[in-house]
Write an enzyme that holds these catalytic residues in place. Structure first.
Site, short mmCIF file in Angstrom:
data_model
loop_
_atom_site.label_atom_id
_atom_site.label_comp_id
_atom_site.label_asym_id
_atom_site.label_seq_id
_atom_site.Cartn_x
_atom_site.Cartn_y
_atom_site.Cartn_z
N GLU A 25 -3.76 7.69 -4.28
CA GLU A 25 -4.15 7.23 -5.63
C GLU A 25 -5.46 7.87 -6.06
O GLU A 25 -6.36 8.02 -5.24
CB GLU A 25 -4.29 5.71 -5.62
CG GLU A 25 -2.96 5.02 -5.35
CD GLU A 25 -3.09 3.52 -5.22
OE1 GLU A 25 -4.17 2.96 -5.54
OE2 GLU A 25 -2.12 2.89 -4.79
N HIS B 181 -1.47 0.84 -9.93
CA HIS B 181 -2.10 -0.15 -9.03
C HIS B 181 -2.73 -1.30 -9.83
O HIS B 181 -3.95 -1.47 -9.83
CB HIS B 181 -3.15 0.53 -8.14
CG HIS B 181 -3.49 -0.29 -6.92
ND1 HIS B 181 -3.81 0.26 -5.71
CD2 HIS B 181 -3.56 -1.63 -6.73
CE1 HIS B 181 -4.08 -0.69 -4.83
NE2 HIS B 181 -3.93 -1.86 -5.44
N ARG C 122 0.86 -1.18 0.00
CA ARG C 122 0.00 0.00 0.00
C ARG C 122 0.89 1.23 0.00
O ARG C 122 1.93 1.26 0.66
CB ARG C 122 -0.91 0.02 1.24
CG ARG C 122 -2.11 -0.90 1.14
CD ARG C 122 -3.16 -0.38 0.17
NE ARG C 122 -4.34 -1.21 0.08
CZ ARG C 122 -4.54 -2.18 -0.84
NH1 ARG C 122 -3.62 -2.43 -1.74
NH2 ARG C 122 -5.66 -2.87 -0.85
P1 NAP Z 1 -1.03 -11.33 4.53
O1 NAP Z 1 -0.99 -12.77 4.14
O2 NAP Z 1 -1.89 -10.92 5.68
O3 NAP Z 1 0.47 -10.85 4.80
C1 NAP Z 1 0.77 -9.63 5.36
C2 NAP Z 1 2.20 -9.68 5.92
O4 NAP Z 1 2.53 -8.41 6.44
C3 NAP Z 1 2.38 -10.68 7.04
O5 NAP Z 1 3.63 -11.31 6.88
C4 NAP Z 1 2.39 -9.83 8.28
O6 NAP Z 1 3.16 -10.47 9.30
C5 NAP Z 1 3.03 -8.55 7.77
N1 NAP Z 1 2.66 -7.38 8.56
C6 NAP Z 1 1.41 -6.96 8.86
N2 NAP Z 1 1.46 -5.87 9.63
C7 NAP Z 1 2.78 -5.59 9.82
C8 NAP Z 1 3.47 -4.59 10.55
N3 NAP Z 1 2.82 -3.65 11.25
N4 NAP Z 1 4.82 -4.61 10.53
C9 NAP Z 1 5.49 -5.55 9.83
N5 NAP Z 1 4.88 -6.53 9.12
C10 NAP Z 1 3.54 -6.54 9.12
O7 NAP Z 1 -1.50 -10.45 3.31
P2 NAP Z 1 -1.34 -10.72 1.74
O8 NAP Z 1 -2.51 -11.49 1.27
O9 NAP Z 1 0.03 -11.24 1.47
O10 NAP Z 1 -1.51 -9.21 1.19
C11 NAP Z 1 -0.65 -8.20 1.65
C12 NAP Z 1 -1.10 -6.84 1.19
O11 NAP Z 1 -0.77 -6.64 -0.17
C13 NAP Z 1 -2.61 -6.55 1.20
O12 NAP Z 1 -3.07 -6.25 2.50
C14 NAP Z 1 -2.73 -5.38 0.25
O13 NAP Z 1 -2.57 -4.17 0.95
C15 NAP Z 1 -1.56 -5.59 -0.69
N6 NAP Z 1 -2.00 -5.96 -2.05
C16 NAP Z 1 -1.71 -5.13 -3.09
C17 NAP Z 1 -2.13 -5.49 -4.37
C18 NAP Z 1 -1.82 -4.62 -5.55
O14 NAP Z 1 -2.59 -4.63 -6.50
N7 NAP Z 1 -0.72 -3.88 -5.54
C19 NAP Z 1 -2.84 -6.66 -4.58
C20 NAP Z 1 -3.10 -7.47 -3.50
C21 NAP Z 1 -2.66 -7.12 -2.24
P3 NAP Z 1 2.94 -10.20 10.87
O15 NAP Z 1 1.47 -10.26 11.12
O16 NAP Z 1 3.74 -11.27 11.52
O17 NAP Z 1 3.51 -8.85 11.13
C1 8YV Z 2 -7.19 -4.54 -6.09
C2 8YV Z 2 -5.55 -4.82 -4.15
O1 8YV Z 2 -6.78 -3.80 -7.20
O2 8YV Z 2 -6.38 -6.89 -3.41
C3 8YV Z 2 -5.90 -5.80 -3.10
O3 8YV Z 2 -5.67 -5.47 -1.92
O4 8YV Z 2 -4.94 -3.83 -3.89
C4 8YV Z 2 -5.91 -5.11 -5.57
O5 8YV Z 2 -5.97 -6.47 -5.80
C5 8YV Z 2 -8.03 -3.67 -5.25
O6 8YV Z 2 -8.48 -4.23 -4.08
C6 8YV Z 2 -9.26 -3.26 -6.03
O7 8YV Z 2 -9.56 -1.99 -5.67
#
Ligand code: NAP
Ligand code: 8YV
Length: 319
Positions: free
Chosen positions: A262, A280, A233
């Site tokens: 964004e 994004h 994020r």
């Molecule tokens: P997840 O499985 O919950 O993994 C999140 C990781 O972050 C865990 O390893 C967690 O470990 C760590 N974390 C959480 N809070 C933290 C903190 N305060 N300090 C340090 N580490 C921390 O989530 P995921 O499914 O992999 O997704 C992660 C994130 O990617 C989503 O929440 C979203 O914001 C982002 N995302 C972006 C896109 C995009 O389009 N760019 C798409 C999908 C997701 P601990 O709990 O041990 O700290």
């Molecule tokens: C999406 C994301 O684009 O899954 C997330 O957390 O950031 C992306 O996969 C978003 O949620 C759609 O607005």
């Protein structure tokens, strides 16, 4: 009795999702209302279901008009724009779309790193501009044999780490908890990890707990030869400091899929060859968005059928 009212927030409802949902719900799209606040004041209390996305979530000025909501389905895994703890306390189930996008977002992170390190955009521009005959492109740096740190070794982070093995990466990670089941080096200090790695991937959730975790000190620790890739994020990285660090050369390179405000992006980044910018699109393929859409719809239809959901957010598990 008619179908229950489903409020759709944001643009996350694709035609297939709409076709599935209109079988079972009466759909109301907030973005189609001329005056959203007036519409919410008049109709919000009749809404029992919400479909939203990670960008819009359900912001407080919308939530205050929705006293009858039972379930919120978020199209996306990140739900930092929904107050899930408050929802859980009020008996509202919040769901999201984990796992189905892990591979895609990991691929996007890799793509950003490759494009940034090998200056894909700069060199593409050189060819298109017709300036190649004036001279070859400057050399870039290899992506093989690098020390790589992952901030957030969760579902997506682990998928990314698996892919990094192909490049013979020496992998470390930082999160609040050490994972018992992985062999990668764990750092309990984010700053120490930043000091020790060449490439730093950020893939944590947004929200207050991670706000500006990647600050000036972390950028300076990563250093003039370091690369920051953010697919988590925008709020996790202090964007003002990021621009300054890149301008000063205190941070070498950045690949960014997410931004603090964004779709606004600091214009200072536009002219920088050491930066790659994406709007994004981490999960934005036809295949992955279809899988996310199916899961977001199924969470709503299953709740309608038997009051259970497939993928509740952690705050709502066991409700
Ligand atoms: P997840 O499985 O919950 O993994 C999140 C990781 O972050 C865990 O390893 C967690 O470990 C760590 N974390 C959480 N809070 C933290 C903190 N305060 N300090 C340090 N580490 C921390 O989530 P995921 O499914 O992999 O997704 C992660 C994130 O990617 C989503 O929440 C979203 O914001 C982002 N995302 C972006 C896109 C995009 O389009 N760019 C798409 C999908 C997701 P601990 O709990 O041990 O700290
Ligand atoms: C999406 C994301 O684009 O899954 C997330 O957390 O950031 C992306 O996969 C978003 O949620 C759609 O607005």
């Amino acid at each position: 009795m008619g179908n229950p009212n489903l409020l759709v927030i944001g643009g996350g409802m694709s035609p297939p999702m709409q076709a599935a949902l209109e079988q079972k719900f009466t759909i109301h799209q907030l973005a189609k209302q001329a005056d959203e606040q007036a519409w919410l004041a008049a109709n919000g209390a009749d809404m029992t279901y919400v479909l939203t996305d990670g960008h819009w979530g359900v912001r407080p000025d919308v939530m205050k008009h929705l006293p009858s909501i039972e379930v919120i389905s978020c199209y996306g895994v990140g739900y930092d724009n929904i107050d899930a703890a408050d929802c859980a306390g009020r008996g509202i189930v919040v769901t999201h779309t984990p796992n189905v996008l892990n591979a895609e977002v990991a691929n996007t992170a890799l793509m950003l790193w490759l494009a940034t390190s090998r200056r894909l955009v700069r060199d593409d521009r050189l060819v298109r501009s017709g300036k190649w005959p004036e001279g070859n492109a400057a050399l870039t740096h290899s992506i093989d044999d690098r020390k790589v740190g992952i901030l957030g070794l969760g579902r997506i982070g682990e998928e990314l780490a698996r892919r990094l093995a192909v490049f013979n990466a020496d992998i470390s990670y930082h999160s609040r908890n050490k994972k018992p089941d992985v062999a990668y080096r764990y750092y309990d200090s984010l700053l120490d990890m930043a000091r020790d790695v060449d490439v730093f991937f950020c893939i944590t959730p947004g929200g207050a707990a991670t706000h500006h975790l990647v600050n000036r000190d972390v950028m300076d620790a990563l250093g003039p030869d370091g690369t920051l890739i953010n697919v988590g994020r925008g709020t996790v990285v202090d964007e003002v400091e990021l621009v300054k660090a890149l301008q000063d050369g205190r941070l070498g390179n950045a690949g960014l899929d997410v931004f603090e405000k964004e779709p606004q992006v600091p214009a200072a980044l536009f002219e920088m060859d050491q930066v790659t910018l994406l709007p994004h699109v981490g999960s934005a393929t036809v295949e992955t968005r279809a899988a996310m859409g199916n899961l977001a719809v199924e969470n709503l239809t299953q709740f309608l059928a038997n009051k259970t959901v497939i993928s509740p957010v952690p705050e709502c598990q066991g409700m």
